[in-house]
Design a protein around this motif. Sequence first.
Motif: not given
Length: 218
Positions: A54-80
């Motif tokens: 999976a891929v973690l994206y960030c979209c700013d107020t201008d609507g520009d999408e940026n790739m933040i990180d690639e998530l593979n097996k055992e990767a942890v993600f979420g607000e914390p």
Amino acid sequence: MKQHITLFTDILPEEQERMRICFNAREETFRSGETIMEYAGTMQKIGVILYGRAVLYCCDTDGDENMIDELNKEAVFGEPFLLPSDSQHYYVVAAEETRAMFIDYEHVIKRCENACHHHSQMVSNLLQLTALQSRQQMERIYVLSRSTTRQKILSYLNALSAEKQSDTVRIPMSYTSLAQYLSVDRSAMTRELKNLEEEQIIEKNGRNILVRKYRLQI
């Protein structure tokens, strides 16, 4: 060699099964292109990639999408791991068929009545993973701060080589994704990789790259 830390490090399989009940864990499978999780403004849940990518994206107020990180097996993600700001929208998208497990953050920080070992171990693993991801984000900031495409590529390869403790590394994503990750033009990156090969600084075979450090200049 450093121990590879996951959310389940030092937690026995039978304890993991009890943990799934104790922490109200849920599993779900996502098709390529499906949104796995959209980040909220508060720390609500933790996700773990069981298989897939999976891929973690960030979209700013201008609507520009940026790739933040690639998530593979055992990767942890979420607000914390990345508390969103009001001006940015973070979300995780499946890059292929991906199965994820979700745990409510509230169940992690609140001790159960039994004070079970696997609960304490998971909190310890979670803290270590948080520190690791913070370090990785700082390393990416350093790479992105380089002024040229060449410097970004070499800084990234050098960091990957140090992490793997090997001169031979495998790019953990497609070259298109890598260009997006480094915030460089795909064609410019391809030309620079070819230049580095011709100068015998690297030797490339698909996504496998040998970095000749004695010739490395960043």
